[in-house]
Design an enzyme around this catalytic site. Structure first.
Site, PDB file in Angstrom:
ATOM      1  N   GLY A 300       0.825  -1.213   0.000  1.00 42.31           N
ATOM      2  CA  GLY A 300       0.000   0.000   0.000  1.00 42.31           C
ATOM      3  C   GLY A 300       0.856   1.259   0.000  1.00 42.31           C
ATOM      4  N   ASP A 301       1.974   1.203   0.692  1.00 45.41           N
ATOM      5  CA  ASP A 301       2.882   2.364   0.727  1.00 45.41           C
ATOM      6  C   ASP A 301       3.477   2.601  -0.660  1.00 45.41           C
ATOM      7  OD1 ASP A 301       2.410   2.179   3.448  1.00 45.41           O
ATOM      8  OD2 ASP A 301       4.277   1.085   3.819  1.00 45.41           O
ATOM      9  N   ALA A 302       3.824   1.511  -1.338  1.00 44.59           N
ATOM     10  CA  ALA A 302       4.394   1.629  -2.684  1.00 44.59           C
ATOM     11  C   ALA A 302       3.349   2.209  -3.633  1.00 44.59           C
ATOM     12  CB  ALA A 302       4.865   0.264  -3.179  1.00 44.59           C
TER      13      ALA A 302
END
Ligand code: 26A
Length: 346
Positions: A300-302
């Protein structure tokens, strides 16, 4: 408008070192962890770090949700595009973080506290799930004085985009609000990620104080449901497109740009709702073979990193979402929240 100047994106949150291991349900049960969740460690969780290192061959990997996003955005953007702020200690773990950010050319401006250890996050991988258990340490000591110090505030004033990881609502809401107000006053772009279900549930008041300032709100389906459940939207808690619409249409401070809500759903399509628009758009994800998946820690961060890089480049929403999905697919194939080298280009 595309930003061409240096350090146009400034990110804020909690720098952490991930202690990540492929483990089993037994350890989840032992520590009362859910297979797919993110929590703050309590006293009873503290032995998990040693246990992961000693019994499960855990690896030390740079983490911290928004730091992963900042590294991802810098991975995509030209050199000197992204600066990240947060709190660390003066120790071995901080040195590992500095090495990892150097690899992608991310500039970090840490508040260094010599008396507290760098924060750590136990990451228990079981199948395609990841359970995160965080002891914030020095990250918890981040303060508004650091953000407002002349050197750092100059970077804030220079940037046109702010990205705040929702996990920071547990640490220093005044710093978040300072960025929010700066964005609204100068018609800059303020992006927030909900980060985890416990943020809308247990940091509701602080989160809600910031919501009028959100230009982009990013979350996954579980966080969206938790938001609905804790914000009087129980009736739509299972209707993720309806939650996207509700988020997009919350009251907004800066009326010069409509709010955009982006909800990722693992392998299901990403949803995008725009304030005052009826349609909730769906974007199928970039499919990768199950055998190519290493782990989903940081996926999700990517996504957020690729998406925000697209915004900084002045791309439209369709392209920014595609960039997010592309970077998430790359990261999933690496160990932890990492990106492949040699560098791939979008
Ligand atoms: C305050 N908490 C709980 C946290 C975090 C966190 N980053 C900031 N604050 N808990 C887990 N993470 C990070 O999330 C990434 C995966 O999305 C982990 O360090 C991991 O790299």
């Amino acid at each position: 408008m595309a930003a061409s100047k240096e350090f146009s994106l400034l990110c804020l949150e909690n720098p952490l070192l991930d202690i990540q291991a492929f483990a089993n349900e037994e350890i989840l049960n032992k520590y009362g962890l859910k297979a797919n969740d993110a929590i703050l460690a309590e006293e009873k969780h503290i032995p998990i770090y040693e246990e992961l290192l000693n019994n499960f061959d855990a690896k030390l990997i740079a983490g911290g949700a928004a730091q992963n996003t900042a590294r991802g955005a810098q991975y995509v953007l030209p050199p000197n595009s992204v600066v990240y702020v947060g709190g660390v200690g003066d120790d071995k773990y901080a040195a590992i973080l500095r090495d990892a950010v150097k690899q992608v050319g991310l500039r970090v401006e840490y508040r260094v506290d010599p008396k507290a250890p760098t924060g750590r996050c136990g990451v228990v991988i079981t199948g395609h799930n990841r359970s995160l258990c965080t002891e914030l340490g020095a990250a918890n000591l981040y303060d508004i004085d650091h953000l407002k110090s002349p050197e750092i505030w100059k970077l804030v004033e220079n940037a046109d985009f702010y990205y705040v990881g929702g996990f920071h609502f547990t640490v220093c809401p005044p710093a978040i609000m300072a960025l929010a107000e700066e964005a609204a006053a100068k018609n800059k772009t303020f992006v927030v990620n909900l980060s985890a279900p416990f943020i809308p549930q247990f940091f509701k008041e602080k989160l809600d104080a910031s919501s009028p300032y959100w230009d982009y709100i990013i979350c996954n389906e579980t966080e969206a449901a938790a938001y609905a459940g804790s914000h009087g939207l129980e009736n739509i808690a299972e209707d993720i497109p309806a939650i996207a619409k509700a988020l997009a249409n919350l009251p907004k401070k800066n009326t010069q740009r409509p709010r955009v809500a982006v909800i990722t759903q693992g392998t299901n399509p990403t949803l995008v709702a725009v304030q005052d628009q009826d349609e909730v758009k769906q974007y199928p994800v970039h499919v990768i073979g199950a055998d190519k998946i290493n782990d989903t820690n940081g996926a999700g961060d990517a996504f957020a990193g690729g998406f925000v890089a697209g915004l900084v480049q002045g791309k439209n929403i369709d392209t920014a979402v595609d960039m997010g999905q592309w970077l998430a697919a790359l990261s999933i194939q690496e160990l932890g929240p990492s990106y492949p080298f040699p560098k791939q280009t979008y």
